[in-house]
Scaffold this motif. Structure first.
Motif, short mmCIF file in Angstrom:
data_model
loop_
_atom_site.label_atom_id
_atom_site.label_comp_id
_atom_site.label_asym_id
_atom_site.label_seq_id
_atom_site.Cartn_x
_atom_site.Cartn_y
_atom_site.Cartn_z
N GLY A 361 0.81 -1.21 0.00
CA GLY A 361 0.00 0.00 0.00
C GLY A 361 0.85 1.26 0.00
N LEU A 362 1.95 1.26 0.76
CA LEU A 362 2.84 2.42 0.80
C LEU A 362 3.47 2.70 -0.57
CD1 LEU A 362 4.64 1.87 4.24
CD2 LEU A 362 2.91 3.60 3.68
N VAL A 363 3.87 1.62 -1.24
CA VAL A 363 4.43 1.77 -2.59
C VAL A 363 3.38 2.38 -3.52
CG1 VAL A 363 5.33 0.54 -4.61
CG2 VAL A 363 6.11 -0.08 -2.32
N ALA A 364 2.14 1.91 -3.38
CA ALA A 364 1.06 2.43 -4.23
C ALA A 364 0.82 3.91 -3.93
CB ALA A 364 -0.21 1.62 -4.01
N VAL A 365 0.81 4.28 -2.63
CA VAL A 365 0.60 5.68 -2.25
C VAL A 365 1.74 6.55 -2.78
CG1 VAL A 365 0.50 7.27 -0.30
CG2 VAL A 365 -0.81 5.14 -0.23
N MET A 366 2.99 6.05 -2.63
CA MET A 366 4.14 6.79 -3.13
C MET A 366 4.04 7.01 -4.64
SD MET A 366 7.26 6.47 -4.88
CE MET A 366 7.53 4.72 -4.87
N PHE A 367 3.63 5.98 -5.36
CA PHE A 367 3.51 6.08 -6.81
C PHE A 367 2.43 7.09 -7.20
CE2 PHE A 367 1.63 4.48 -10.83
CZ PHE A 367 2.72 4.73 -11.66
N LEU A 368 1.29 7.04 -6.50
CA LEU A 368 0.21 7.99 -6.80
C LEU A 368 0.65 9.42 -6.51
CD1 LEU A 368 -2.89 6.06 -5.38
CD2 LEU A 368 -2.29 6.43 -7.79
N CYS A 369 1.44 9.62 -5.45
CA CYS A 369 1.95 10.96 -5.14
C CYS A 369 2.89 11.46 -6.24
CB CYS A 369 2.68 10.94 -3.80
SG CYS A 369 1.59 10.75 -2.37
N CYS A 370 3.74 10.55 -6.73
CA CYS A 370 4.67 10.91 -7.80
C CYS A 370 3.91 11.25 -9.09
CB CYS A 370 5.67 9.80 -8.03
SG CYS A 370 6.85 9.58 -6.67
N VAL A 371 2.88 10.46 -9.38
CA VAL A 371 2.07 10.73 -10.57
C VAL A 371 1.39 12.08 -10.44
CG1 VAL A 371 0.02 9.99 -11.85
CG2 VAL A 371 1.72 8.30 -11.14
N ALA A 372 0.87 12.37 -9.24
CA ALA A 372 0.20 13.65 -9.01
C ALA A 372 1.17 14.82 -9.18
CB ALA A 372 -0.41 13.66 -7.61
N LEU A 373 2.39 14.66 -8.63
CA LEU A 373 3.40 15.72 -8.78
C LEU A 373 3.79 15.91 -10.24
CD1 LEU A 373 5.75 15.03 -5.74
CD2 LEU A 373 4.32 17.05 -6.09
N TYR A 374 3.99 14.81 -10.95
CA TYR A 374 4.37 14.88 -12.37
C TYR A 374 3.27 15.59 -13.17
CZ TYR A 374 5.39 13.31 -17.12
OH TYR A 374 5.63 13.28 -18.47
N TYR A 375 2.03 15.22 -12.86
CA TYR A 375 0.92 15.84 -13.56
C TYR A 375 0.85 17.34 -13.24
CZ TYR A 375 -3.90 16.79 -14.99
OH TYR A 375 -5.02 17.34 -15.57
N TRP A 376 1.06 17.65 -11.97
CA TRP A 376 0.99 19.05 -11.53
C TRP A 376 2.04 19.92 -12.22
CZ3 TRP A 376 -2.66 21.33 -8.49
CH2 TRP A 376 -2.39 22.62 -8.03
N TYR A 377 3.27 19.39 -12.27
CA TYR A 377 4.35 20.16 -12.86
C TYR A 377 4.35 20.12 -14.39
CZ TYR A 377 6.45 20.67 -8.24
OH TYR A 377 6.69 21.01 -6.93
N SER A 378 3.53 19.27 -14.96
CA SER A 378 3.51 19.17 -16.42
C SER A 378 2.32 19.90 -17.04
CB SER A 378 3.49 17.69 -16.84
OG SER A 378 4.64 17.03 -16.39
N THR A 379 1.60 20.68 -16.27
CA THR A 379 0.46 21.45 -16.80
C THR A 379 0.62 22.93 -16.43
OG1 THR A 379 -0.81 21.00 -14.79
CG2 THR A 379 -1.14 19.50 -16.65
N ASN A 380 0.03 23.79 -17.28
CA ASN A 380 0.12 25.23 -16.99
C ASN A 380 -0.94 25.63 -15.97
OD1 ASN A 380 -2.36 25.77 -18.39
ND2 ASN A 380 -1.23 25.59 -20.32
#
Length: 391
Positions: A361-380
């Motif tokens: 579960g921790l790995v999944a949460v970490m991955f979702l956080c990374c995806v969220a950050l990547y998405y956040w920084y990749s949009t205007n």
């Protein structure tokens, strides 16, 4: 080679109505070729008391009198009472013997009810002699003395009319005298204890008859007590084995989690690293994408590791179940005493499985956080989701 007693039996069986006179029998005999050799041999041994041998002619009917053996090694008995009242035959059978009333000869395999019962009583006496602490024996009688918590005296007194079946006494005799059977001394102790319990309240001269009457109960108590002894004896050995297995399996279960403890530190480190490497670009760029690709590879490797630990836990549980199955097949009576160690192992297995799930579960949460950050920084800043969150 035919013995003298066998020749006497041949003649006795050919007589019409034989009559006993002390150590001889007399009766009318029709001479045939089958009995002439026996008559001849008995005459040579001076056992044919009448008639003179020259009068023995095939086809004639004569009156014969034959002397019989009444010694300690060879005995020709008129009846079972006669046999048991002679010498010490109540306690030990002669080497060769014949009982006329039953037409039973010890050298033949024509077992009768009385002969079977007599043999069973002698087997029982053999057991009692072996177990007794002291034997007081004479021609007049036999007394066995057993020393346990108390002193038990067992006079051996019985008559021909007292002979009865003693079921499975041979099995008990084999227990004591067969070298392949174990715990001989403990078996003796068990027998003495049961004799004391069964006979202590019975009058001395009635004890042996009570033992014959209640032998089925005596045998069952012997079996139950010996089973209990072997169960306790086996219990200690099996318990030691169970404890060793428990320790081994506990170590294996704990190792499943300890093997990935070092990798667990990489989960927050990976999140921090990804978070620090990602930069606001307002669009998808190769630097952020490479960082995210590294995150995906890390998550994939962690997922493979976690799947492997799941499989390891399953394999250990299979071993535990197999060991429990072996215990049930070999020691079903002892299983209730061993239930707790195996229940503890099952609880430990469930605990370790939950720990692996938490890591998953921790790995999944970490991955979702990374995806969220990547998405956040990749949009205007005008992206609808970012705009909705910030406003």
């Amino acid at each position: 080679m035919t013995t003298a007693i066998e020749h006497s039996i041949v003649v006795y069986r050919a007589l019409g109505k034989p009559v006993f006179f002390g150590a001889s029998f007399k009766g009318n005999l029709k001479v045939t070729d089958a009995v002439i050799p026996s008559l001849t041999k008995l005459a040579e041994l001076d056992w044919l008391l009448a008639p003179p041998l020259k009068k023995v002619v095939d086809g004639t009917e004569i009156e014969v009198e034959v002397k019989v053996s009444v010694g300690q090694s060879t005995f020709f008995a008129q009846s079972w009472e006669h046999l048991l009242d002679s010498h010490n035959f109540k306690f030990v059978a002669p080497e060769v013997w014949y009982v006329a009333e039953d037409d039973y000869f010890s050298g033949e395999k024509n077992e009768t009810v009385s002969s079977r019962r007599y043999a069973a009583v002698l087997s029982l006496l053999k057991i009692l002699r072996e177990v007794a602490d002291y034997c007081d024996e004479s021609l007049s009688g036999l007394k066995l003395i057993f020393l346990n918590k108390t002193k038990l005296e067992l006079p051996i007194t019985y008559a021909a009319s007292d002979l009865r079946d003693v079921p499975k006494v041979k099995e008990m005799e084999d227990d004591l005298f067969d070298a392949s059977f174990k715990h001989k001394e403990q078996r003796k102790v068990i027998i003495k204890v049961i004799l004391d319990e069964l006979l202590k309240d019975t009058r001395d001269d009635s004890r042996f008859m009570k033992l014959l009457t209640d032998f089925v109960l005596f045998k069952q108590r012997y079996k139950d007590n010996y089973d209990l002894y072997t169960a306790e004896f086996s219990f200690e050995k099996v318990l030691e084995e169970v404890r060793a297995h428990k320790l081994d399996y506990t170590i294996k279960l704990n190792k499943v989690f300890s093997d990935i403890q070092n990798q667990l530190l990489a989960i927050p480190a990976a999140l921090i690293l990804v978070g620090s490497k990602l930069a606001p670009k307002e669009s998808i760029e190769w630097q952020n994408s490479l960082t995210m690709l590294g995150c995906i590879i890390f998550v994939a490797l962690m997922d493979l590791l976690i799947r492997n630990q799941y499989n390891t836990l399953t394999a250990i549980l299979d071993e535990i179940n197999k060991q429990t199955g072996v215990l049930i097949s070999k020691h079903a009576a002892l299983l209730p005493k061993f239930g707790d160690p195996y229940k503890e192992l099952e609880e430990r297995h469930r605990h370790q499985r939950w720990l692996i799930r938490i890591v998953d579960g921790l790995v999944a949460v970490m991955f979702l956080c990374c995806v969220a950050l990547y998405y956040w920084y990749s949009t205007n800043e005008y992206h609808w989701l970012k705009f909705w969150i910030t406003h």
